[in-house]
Design a protein around this motif. Structure first.
Motif, mmCIF file in Angstrom:
data_model
loop_
_atom_site.group_PDB
_atom_site.id
_atom_site.type_symbol
_atom_site.label_atom_id
_atom_site.label_comp_id
_atom_site.label_asym_id
_atom_site.label_seq_id
_atom_site.Cartn_x
_atom_site.Cartn_y
_atom_site.Cartn_z
ATOM 1 N N GLY A 1 0.996 -1.284 -0.005
ATOM 2 C CA GLY A 1 0.051 -0.098 0.176
ATOM 3 C C GLY A 1 0.875 1.227 -0.046
ATOM 4 N N LEU A 2 2.272 1.206 0.284
ATOM 5 C CA LEU A 2 3.112 2.306 0.129
ATOM 6 C C LEU A 2 3.706 2.383 -1.223
ATOM 7 N N PRO A 3 4.036 3.793 -1.347
ATOM 8 C CA PRO A 3 4.543 4.117 -2.820
ATOM 9 C C PRO A 3 6.156 3.155 -2.775
ATOM 10 N N ARG A 4 6.382 2.640 -3.902
ATOM 11 C CA ARG A 4 7.637 2.176 -4.232
ATOM 12 C C ARG A 4 8.815 2.963 -4.266
ATOM 13 N N ASP A 5 8.418 4.209 -4.340
ATOM 14 C CA ASP A 5 9.539 5.222 -4.216
ATOM 15 C C ASP A 5 9.484 6.172 -3.058
ATOM 16 N N PHE A 6 10.430 6.706 -2.830
ATOM 17 C CA PHE A 6 10.307 7.449 -1.441
ATOM 18 C C PHE A 6 10.323 8.890 -1.572
ATOM 19 N N ASN B 1 3.710 9.696 -11.120
ATOM 20 C CA ASN B 1 3.555 10.361 -12.354
ATOM 21 C C ASN B 1 4.991 11.398 -12.406
ATOM 22 N N THR B 2 5.835 10.933 -12.717
ATOM 23 C CA THR B 2 7.141 11.604 -12.653
ATOM 24 C C THR B 2 7.146 12.897 -13.413
ATOM 25 N N ASP B 3 6.462 12.946 -14.735
ATOM 26 C CA ASP B 3 6.112 14.070 -15.448
ATOM 27 C C ASP B 3 5.632 15.140 -14.773
ATOM 28 N N PHE B 4 4.691 14.629 -14.114
ATOM 29 C CA PHE B 4 3.874 15.803 -13.179
ATOM 30 C C PHE B 4 4.800 16.583 -12.212
ATOM 31 N N TRP B 5 5.460 15.666 -11.314
ATOM 32 C CA TRP B 5 6.449 16.171 -10.325
ATOM 33 C C TRP B 5 7.569 16.893 -10.957
ATOM 34 N N THR C 1 17.100 11.675 -4.231
ATOM 35 C CA THR C 1 18.257 12.413 -4.831
ATOM 36 C C THR C 1 17.858 13.557 -5.843
ATOM 37 N N GLN C 2 16.625 13.478 -6.275
ATOM 38 C CA GLN C 2 16.187 14.475 -7.256
ATOM 39 C C GLN C 2 15.051 15.520 -6.405
ATOM 40 N N VAL C 3 15.369 16.635 -7.274
ATOM 41 C CA VAL C 3 14.502 17.817 -6.505
ATOM 42 C C VAL C 3 12.974 17.475 -6.539
ATOM 43 N N TYR C 4 12.529 16.866 -7.523
ATOM 44 C CA TYR C 4 10.947 16.441 -7.898
ATOM 45 C C TYR C 4 10.705 15.542 -6.622
ATOM 46 N N GLN C 5 11.500 14.595 -6.247
ATOM 47 C CA GLN C 5 10.956 13.683 -5.068
ATOM 48 C C GLN C 5 10.895 14.462 -3.866
ATOM 49 N N ARG C 6 11.730 15.351 -3.742
ATOM 50 C CA ARG C 6 11.821 16.060 -2.342
ATOM 51 C C ARG C 6 10.503 16.943 -2.337
ATOM 52 N N LEU C 7 10.189 17.664 -3.579
ATOM 53 C CA LEU C 7 9.150 18.424 -3.536
ATOM 54 C C LEU C 7 7.838 17.829 -3.312
ATOM 55 N N ARG C 8 7.826 16.445 -4.069
ATOM 56 C CA ARG C 8 6.830 15.539 -3.929
ATOM 57 C C ARG C 8 6.662 15.125 -2.499
ATOM 58 N N GLN C 9 7.593 14.837 -1.665
ATOM 59 C CA GLN C 9 7.699 14.390 -0.486
ATOM 60 C C GLN C 9 6.905 15.527 0.261
ATOM 61 N N LYS C 10 7.493 16.762 0.203
ATOM 62 C CA LYS C 10 6.837 17.819 0.895
ATOM 63 C C LYS C 10 5.307 17.938 0.727
ATOM 64 N N ILE C 11 4.896 17.826 -0.675
ATOM 65 C CA ILE C 11 3.395 18.187 -0.786
ATOM 66 C C ILE C 11 2.760 16.870 -0.226
ATOM 67 N N ASN C 12 3.124 15.743 -0.686
ATOM 68 C CA ASN C 12 2.530 14.555 -0.105
ATOM 69 C C ASN C 12 2.389 14.577 1.356
ATOM 70 N N HIS C 13 3.456 14.996 2.040
ATOM 71 C CA HIS C 13 3.560 14.992 3.428
ATOM 72 C C HIS C 13 2.343 15.713 4.045
ATOM 73 N N LYS C 14 1.972 16.903 3.540
ATOM 74 C CA LYS C 14 1.012 17.957 3.821
ATOM 75 C C LYS C 14 -0.252 17.468 3.497
#
Lengths: 286, 345, 287, 138, 649
Positions: A281-286, B230-234, B293-306
């Motif tokens: 259920g969790l994303p495969r990426d972090f 959806n990596t394109d989006f992020w 390592t990627q900027v998109y991963q970090r921004l995605r983390q932040k928005i998803n977190h919130k």
């Protein structure tokens, strides 16, 4: 951690250091508690971890390698981290002598789900250095008070070379016991190696544990996990019955500092133990 | 209970509060307003839109010392830092920011292990909420309406304050607030007209519009889960992102921190310091592995977190729409627009 | 003021041409943000993206900042104002990007404004230049006849200060720092990852936003940018607490120019001054 | 008590450190305020070392290297000269007293120059008084 | 944590007089991690060393601090003690309290307190020391000599005679270099060919020498002990294995080229041997002038060659050569004096440069040894102009060193072979060398005229067409001289070869202001370069005469031998390394390293340091903005910690 403040470590003393491997970069530290109350409060189950804390260096989350059935002490098997730039805490730990004092915060995280495992056949699969909390689980299950609660116990443990196997005395002792089936393998043996050779996934395929009423508990390097999981799927183990332990960078260990999340789960509090079903259920990426 | 004081006599009220304990209030700095511990009552300045930094530092300071230690000395000689808090008055907090404390409370003060520092500070504090000035135009970055918060929303404040011409009306909301207000004998009681003005102001606050979209918590959470890969989006929404920590540091609901030891001459302090998921080393493991390592991963983390993880974990969106992240982002990345776009995706 | 509308049109036109012809895979320019005072850096990757491109007096961002984000060899068109073009030159000198992979869309401007204050900031940030130093295509008429202000003129006030007063000034300014690192992230020349200040071995400074760590971070950063800072002022503009970092960078740039006879990002064939020397360097610089 | 400054020195192994040894061998007397870190080359000196030294409470910082052209590593000190010149300008613009940071080229045969420089620099730092600006106050 | 032992030496009274040594040891014992601290009269004495060794064992010490004299004095001594006790020798720290404390103060208070500070710094540093091991590498026992002039020949022969294998690479089709062009050599006037050609022949005969003529080095990889060099064998169009040097082809060849060896004074064939004694004595085809290559038909040479050695299909080929050391002896060029239009070289047929004159004198030369002008007449008046382009701020500042002497030699030979009046226009005569001054005196006696003054101009003699005028100021008389002459000989500056910059880049050599290769140290290492394992000999380093060149060649051979004579070599242990995880790819290290040790890996986008090239100066670590470079034994942490320790008390 101290009773009033989860960020303050409790003092422990190194009572024993065991050099586990011939490369000298993995040692098992046995700690005794400086305060009796701390020892009483330090109730844990296999699979949990603690933050080893050295002032001036920092903290490092390490799985508990001893079993709660070992009373009076707690053990951690620590690998000196980093090849080029050594990890601050782990290399400081490796430089310590018996008698030295450090801090400890824990026990932290969930554990191997003992209730769920009860009455089931347990297949423990471990690779290399990631065997530590599995050892805790095995010793817990093998304890005379507990053995009857579990079904068959199968252990498949591999390392790259004989010299890199952890807990060599215990491995030998398990081989002699009747109530545990233990298969030890190395990728490449040496002159004195009499045991099995081969990679863990292949050995699993070979041993082919039955999925019936069984739970597989798998820990190892990512590459081992990657090739072992398909074997267990093929053996028809369900996602609920394959358990593993995750690693992420941690700081607080108590779900506050916000860095070890995988999706909405914090590895430090919701984990580190997850079933594959949980992870699905969790994303495969972090 | 409603009391009032002339705005130009705020310093007198401040002086009273300072006698009772620690006063934290907005002060004017070169670059704008910020909350600070008041040492000179004249410095309290309510003529602001909103502070640069959120008031979270009152409870979750940028650095919090845990313990002082000495190298080479037994660990038992290390001395935990004791807070010894006096009663604390957090003065002039905008409604959206007040709301942030309720969100942060879940994390630090309710779920799992309790954070002793947050709890002690929180318990020692009386919050003086302060309605936005409805006569001034709203900042284009704000969107707290979207999160169901209004410009003059007293919810969460112990005492709520409204500006009426040259006067400040204060109303006790919670028991704690009412009690404190009754103890503030140097300021006069409000009249019926003031009361009416206050109530109407609260109501009028609902018509004071920030950016708004109809945001259903479950829908956005689900949506973000769907587009996670959806990596394109992020990549697109993060193409301008510098991956600095401004948005998280000014944010009232970001709580990530690092724990570090600072030693000099054999003496040191272990403390926690704000950290940010936007920093590359945030998730860097000792082994050198870094899952983000990627900027998109970090921004995605932040928005998803919130907007997703926090909902799944604690049942509430971890954003109050205060607009700071957008306002202070060096490249004007706007979380509101990203959410809007995510929904459309 | 420059003719921003015209520049925007030309920007769109060139972006369209380059993307259509496949000469580049990305055009780095600006798009609208949450309001008109807040345009955003934008990466147009297809013709469909071009409609989003804008250009106005608030498009301060130094687009050279984004060049190193793309894999080596990516063909990139980038909108460059005066300082941006210097950043590109400096990056080429430092072999972070290759000239042949870039199409520089030169933008001559004056009258750029700070979106927070509305103040015209040309003199603070563009090293007295209005026209790009290097470009392939010019998107507007070259600016001439503007009052020439030395980029270092703003320093006079601070240079004249008593050393103690100057110390007080900088201490107060740097004490404000919240260590969000927007300055380094906005800087086109700060491409280290990790930055020295993030290192745990050695720990150059405390991570907490307090005076010693702030001092170490900023002083060292000034040093790392010595002879490399191209005076775009992005560090100050990005700073949420308005620390005038550009002043210090300017001062270091001025000293470097005086000592080593070379300003950053002006000539492709230059070498960064601190990884270079001349036999005729004199000990005078140490006085 | 009279102010006894703490002065941090960083000296290159081949010239200045050896020059300092020569000062000792020839029994030249100089004040004991300077404490020397030995590095292989003045070019090893990271500017942050200098900032750090002042943060650690150095009242003065001295760097010694080979004369330009005589560097054991050929060109090391030519880079160092530029780098340290910038360091000096940065310290000065930050507001530190200009006299607190000094770079000298002292060869292995210049024991007397080493002693003289220490003498003079110590006197200068005494004159400037304690360095409080960058020093970390605990 | 570490277990540190501190050993404080009294050095008799040398230290103990102005430092309270027992107090110092007592102080040390209070510092964290110090498990034992002792003071002793003479730490470097045998009992002192034994005490340290015992304490290392007894207290299981993992760091040792010796508080004594300068590390330059006894660091090696104590390192051996550690090594003998099973402790890595780099875990030693020396605190210099003699040279830098006790000997420079009379005040025991001051001395003791400074010693404490220094010791504390050492403790901070010692904690962070890491054991280091020097890497041992295999050494390739072969040598490459680049350049087949007298320097290269000499070096190659010396090495080959010791039994070492030598690759001698020459870019022309024959070895011999400039010396082979000379007629006589000063001051002894022995015939150049007579002394050189036997050596050239020895090269050919020596089984240890692989002669690679008509070859150029195109790539140098590796490092001392293990160079991997790519050599380009240019196509000769003649299979030298088949050719028996019958020379029939050369007789038949209709193509005409210009003889480089005769300084363009005469023509040669398209298939040619540069000169009769060339080594190897086998022809090559000059593609530029060969009729077949130009017009597509001819192949006369092929037809007449009984050995079937002609191969028009031959292509350039590349050979990989692995060697342990390299000697670069690439020689020089004469300055092209045409741009100095005032001397009329290239404009007036009567103006010659020195090498042309050498050929005129030579019996195998274009004139068969007769001194005649281009029109065949014998010159009546000859002016030799010194310092053309050298000792000249506008061109080359350096003195070309040999011109005075060969100009005197020319004068003598002119006198010998013609009846001409010979004038020398000189700044001053530099005749420093064995027998040189004597030769100078001899030439003076031969009625050669010396005019002290640099010639300013050579002009057409308007009075006597075909003759020239040399104009100069005679600085002795102060008079302006206008001398009508038939022949002018220029002594141009000796300059680096036109391709020396490329060679420098190839071998990672530095060049000086003029462009000559730079030696590691002008006095103490004149043959070594900044690139370990690469040596220089002859005029490529700076102008010099034949004896000096030969001496240098012998020296370089000996230097190379010191490397290849051992089959293993130990590399510096205190080298720098890159932590790739922290490297941001700025390449500053690559830009600054004087030894070319760092290189940039474009695939991984990180710098890498070749430890075999690193000398451990730490420059790269200081210019690394992200602290990715670890300068072993002087790491950032170690230096910072030491500073902290020094500043604590």
């Amino acid at each position: 951690m101290s009773a009033s403040n989860p960020y303050i470590p409790i003092p422990v003393q190194i009572s024993k250091i065991i050099n586990e491997v011939d490369t000298n970069d993995i040692k098992t530290f046995r700690f005794t508690f400086l305060n009796k109350e701390d020892e009483k409060k330090f109730k844990y189950l296999p699979g949990q971890f603690a933050e080893l804390s050295i002032y001036g260096k920092g903290e490092s989350p390490i799985g508990i390698a001893s079993s709660p059935t070992n009373s009076g002490y707690v053990e951690f098997t620590v690998q000196r981290a980093g090849t080029i730039v050594p990890g601050l805490v782990t290399s400081a730990l490796h430089d310590l002598d018996e008698g030295a004092q450090i801090g400890l915060r824990g026990p932290l995280g969930n554990s191997w789900p003992i209730e769920y495992l009860t009455k089931k056949n347990i297949v423990v699969v471990g690779g290399g250095f990631a065997f530590t909390t599995l050892r805790s689980l095995i010793n817990y299950m093998l304890h005379k008070d507990n053995r009857a609660r579990f079904g068959e116990i199968t252990v498949i443990y591999g390392a790259r070379t004989p010299g890199l196997l952890l807990y060599k005395d215990e491995l030998a002792a398990w081989e002699k016991r009747k109530d545990i089936k233990s298969i030890i393998t190395v990728d490449k043996g040496d002159e004195s190696w009499r045991g099995r050779e081969g990679f863990v996934p292949a050995v699993c395929k070979d041993v082919a544990p039955s999925p019936k009423n069984a739970v597989a508990v798998i820990c190892g390097p990512p590459i081992m996990i990657k090739f072992t999981l398909p074997v267990f799927f093929e053996l028809s183990f369900s996602q609920e019955n394959i358990l593993t332990s995750l690693e992420m960078r941690m700081k607080c260990g108590i779900g506050k500092c916000g860095r070890c999340n995988v999706g909405s789960k914090y590895v430090c509090t919701d984990g580190p133990i997850f079933s594959l079903a949980d992870l699905d259920g969790l994303p495969r990426d972090f | 209970m409603l009391k009032k004081t002339a705005i130009n006599k705020i310093s007198e009220l401040a002086a009273v509060l300072m006698e009772k304990g620690t006063l934290i209030a907005p002060v004017k700095e070169v670059s704008g307003h910020n909350f600070a511990q008041i040492l000179d009552p004249q410095k309290v300045d309510l003529d602001f839109y909103n502070t640069i930094m959120s008031p979270k530092s009152a409870f979750f300071p940028h650095k919090e010392d845990f313990i002082n230690y000495k190298v080479g000395k037994p660990i038992s000689e290390a001395e935990p830092v004791v807070l010894n808090l006096k009663p604390m008055f957090l003065f002039g907090v905008r409604p959206c920011d007040v709301k942030s404390f309720q969100i942060m409370d879940i994390h630090f003060n309710a779920a799992g292990i309790i954070d002793p520092y947050w709890r002690q500070r929180r318990e020692a504090t009386t919050i003086f909420g302060y309605a936005f000035d409805l006569s001034k135009s709203v900042d284009s970055a704000d969107f707290y309406n979207t999160l169901g918060i209004y410009a003059a929303d007293p919810d969460g404040s112990d005492i709520f304050m409204v500006k009426k011409d040259n006067e400040l009306l204060l109303k006790g909301i919670t028991l704690q607030g009412k009690k404190l207000l009754s103890e503030l004998t140097t300021i006069e009681n409000g009249k019926a007209a003031d009361k009416k003005y206050f109530e109407e102001y609260i109501k009028k606050g609902r018509d004071y519009k920030t950016r708004f979209m109809c945001l259903d918590q479950e829908t956005i959470t689900k949506k973000l889960e769907d587009i996670f890969h959806n990596t394109d989006f992020w990549t697109r929404v993060s193409s301008a992102c510098l991956s600095c920590g401004v948005c998280t540091f000014v944010c009232p609901t970001c709580y990530c921190f690092d724990i570090c030891d600072d030693t000099q001459f054999g003496r040191g302090t272990r403390r926690r310091v704000w950290d940010a998921c936007m920093f590359t080393d945030f998730t860097l493991e000792a082994s050198g592995h870094n899952p983000r390592t990627q900027v998109y991963q970090r921004l995605r983390q932040k928005i998803n977190h919130k907007y997703s993880y926090h909902v799944r974990k604690y049942g509430v969106i971890s954003c109050v729409g205060c607009g700071r992240c957008t306002r202070y982002c060096p490249v004007s990345i706007d979380i509101y627009s990203i959410i809007e776009e995510a929904i459309k995706t | 003021m420059a003719d921003f509308k015209k520049i925007e049109e030309n920007l769109k036109k060139e972006a369209k041409r380059l993307l259509e012809a496949g000469e580049v895979t990305v055009v780095l320019a600006y798009s609208k943000g949450f309001d008109e005072k807040h345009p955003m850096p934008y990466a147009a990757k297809s013709v469909a993206d071009i409609k989003n491109i804008v250009f106005n007096e608030y498009c301060n961002h130094n687009m050279a900042r984004y060049l190193v984000r793309y894999p080596q060899g990516t063909k990139i068109a980038v909108a460059v104002k005066a300082a941006d073009s210097r950043a590109v030159i400096q990056l080429i000198q430092e072999e972070k990007v290759k000239r042949e992979n870039l199409v520089l869309l030169g933008i001559p401007v004056y009258g750029m404004k700070n979106s927070k204050t509305g103040e015209v900031i040309d003199s603070k940030t563009t090293s007295g230049l209005c026209n790009p130093v290097l470009y392939d295509i010019l998107l507007g008429a070259e600016v001439h006849g503007q009052k020439i202000v030395s980029p270092y003129e703003v320093l006079a006030e601070y240079e004249a200060m008593d050393k103690d007063a100057r110390w007080e000034f900088w201490k107060n300014q740097l004490d404000k720092c919240i260590r969000c690192y927007a300055c380094r992230k906005a800087c086109p020349m700060c491409y280290c990852d990790p930055c020295f200040i993030d290192q745990s071995k050695p720990r150059w400074a405390d991570k907490a936003p307090q005076s010693p760590g702030n001092m170490m971070y900023h002083l060292t950063r000034f040093h790392h940018l010595a002879g490399r800072c191209i005076d775009c002022g992005e560090c100050s503009r990005a700073c949420p607490v308005d620390i005038p970092l550009y002043l210090f960078h300017k001062k270091v740039a001025k000293e470097c120019e005086e000592m080593f006879g070379q300003a950053a990002g002006m000539k492709l064939e230059d070498k960064p001054v601190l990884v270079d020397f001349r036999v005729e360097d004199s000990d005078k610089i140490l006085e | 008590m009279a102010f006894e400054p703490k002065i941090l020195g960083i000296a290159c192994n081949w010239c200045t450190y050896t020059g300092a040894d020569l000062a000792g061998t020839t029994r030249l007397l100089y004040p004991q305020n300077l404490r020397v870190v030995r590095v292989m080359c003045s070019s090893r000196i990271n500017p942050s070392f200098i900032f750090r030294a002042f943060q650690l409470g150095a009242d003065g910082v001295f760097v010694g290297g080979c004369h330009p052209g005589d560097c054991h590593y050929n060109t090391g000190n030519l880079y160092a000269r530029r780098r340290l010149a910038v360091t000096k300008k940065i310290l000065e613009f930050a507001g530190l007293e200009p006299g607190r940071f000094r770079v000298e080229w002292i060869s292995a045969s210049e024991g007397n120059k080493f002693a003289e420089v220490v003498q003079e620099f110590t006197a200068q730092i005494k004159n400037l008084g304690p360095q409080t600006k960058l020093k970390i106050q605990k | 944590m570490s277990r540190i032992g501190v050993f404080v030496c009294h050095c008799g009274l040398n230290i103990a007089k102005t430092v309270r040594v027992s107090e110092l040891a007592q102080f040390a014992s209070t510092l964290p991690d110090v498990v034992v601290a002792k003071d002793y009269k003479f730490m470097c004495s045998t009992p002192g060393q034994e005490m340290i060794a015992n304490d290392i064992k007894e207290h299981r010490l993992d760091r040792v601090i010796i508080t004594a004299c300068s590390p330059l004095m006894h660091e090696q001594t104590f390192r051996k003690v550690l090594a003998a006790s099973g402790l890595n020798q780099y875990l030693l720290t020396i605190v210099n309290i003699r040279e830098q404390v006790s000997w420079v103060t009379h005040d025991i208070e001051e001395g003791t307190s400074k010693a404490k500070a220094l010791l504390n710094g050492a403790v901070y540093r010692a904690r962070l020391l890491a054991p280091l091991t020097s890497r041992v590498i295999d050494v390739n026992p072969d040598v490459m000599v680049v350049g087949g002039g007298i320097a290269g020949i000499q070096a190659a022969l010396e090495l080959a005679n010791t039994g070492k294998k030598v690759y001698l690479v020459e870019k022309n089709s024959t070895i011999g270099g400039h010396m082979a062009q000379f007629d006589k050599t000063f001051p002894t006037l022995d015939c150049s060919a007579c002394i050189l050609t036997p050596k050239m022949d020895s090269v050919l005969q020596n089984k240890n020498i692989t002669l690679m003529t008509y070859c150029e080095v195109t790539e140098v990889k590796g490092f001392v002990g293990n160079f991997d060099i790519t050599v380009q064998q240019k196509a000769r169009y003649v299979d030298h294995n088949k050719c028996n040097a019958c020379m029939t082809c050369m007789e038949k060849c209709p193509g005409k080229g210009i003889s480089e060896w005769d300084e363009s004074l005469v023509k040669r064939k398209a298939i040619y041997i540069p000169f009769p004694q060339a080594v190897p004595q086998k022809p090559i085809i000059d593609k530029e002038v060969c009729t077949y290559f130009l017009k597509g038909k001819c192949r006369l040479c092929e037809k007449v060659c009984e050995q079937k050695a002609i191969d028009f299909e031959q292509q350039d080929s590349f050979v990989q050569v692995k060697v342990g050391a390299v000697i670069v002896a690439t020689g020089y060029d004469l300055m092209d004096t045409r741009p100095l239009v005032q001397y009329g070289y290239g404009k007036y047929p009567g103006v010659y440069n020195a090498l042309e004159v050498e050929r005129l004198f030579n019996s195998a030369g274009p004139t068969g040894g007769k001194v005649t002008l281009r029109d065949g007449k014998e010159p009546q008046t000859i002016a030799i102009l010194h310092c053309i382009g050298s000792r000249d701020k506008n061109h080359y500042e350096h003195c070309s060193r040999v011109c005075c002497m060969y100009s005197l030699k020319f004068a003598h030979l002119f006198k010998e072979k013609t009846s001409a009046d010979v004038y020398q226009f000189y700044i001053d005569i530099r005749a420093a060398g064995k027998g040189y001054e004597e030769f100078y005196n001899r030439v003076i006696e031969e009625d050669v005229k010396f005019i002290r003054g640099k010639a300013a101009r050579v002009a057409q003699n308007t009075d006597e067409p075909g003759r020239l005028i040399v104009e100069a100021e005679d600085t002795i008389t102060g008079k302006f001289v206008k001398l009508p002459v038939d022949m002018v000989v220029l002594s141009p500056a000796i300059v680096p070869r036109s391709d020396s910059k490329d060679l420098a880049r190839l071998f990672n050599l530095s060049t000086d202001k003029q462009g000559f290769f730079m030696e590691r140290h002008p006095k103490l290492a004149p043959l070594s370069t900044m690139s370990e394992g690469i040596f220089i000999a002859g005029v490529c380093q700076s102008p010099k005469d034949i004896p000096d060149t030969v001496a240098q060649a012998n020296g370089a051979a000996a230097e190379a031998l010191t490397i290849i004579v051992k089959d293993k070599m130990e590399l510096e242990a205190t080298t720098a390394m890159v932590n790739p995880a922290s490297c941001s790819g700025c390449q500053n290290c690559v830009r600054v390293c004087p030894y070319g040790a760092p290189s940039f890996n474009y695939d991984k986008w990180v710098s890498e340091i070749n430890e075999a090239l690193c000398k451990g100066c730490g420059l790269c670590a200081a210019v690394c903005p992200s602290s990715a470079i670890i300068a072993r034994h002087f790491t950032n942490e170690q230096v910072l910690a030491e500073m902290e320790g020094l500043m604590e008390f």
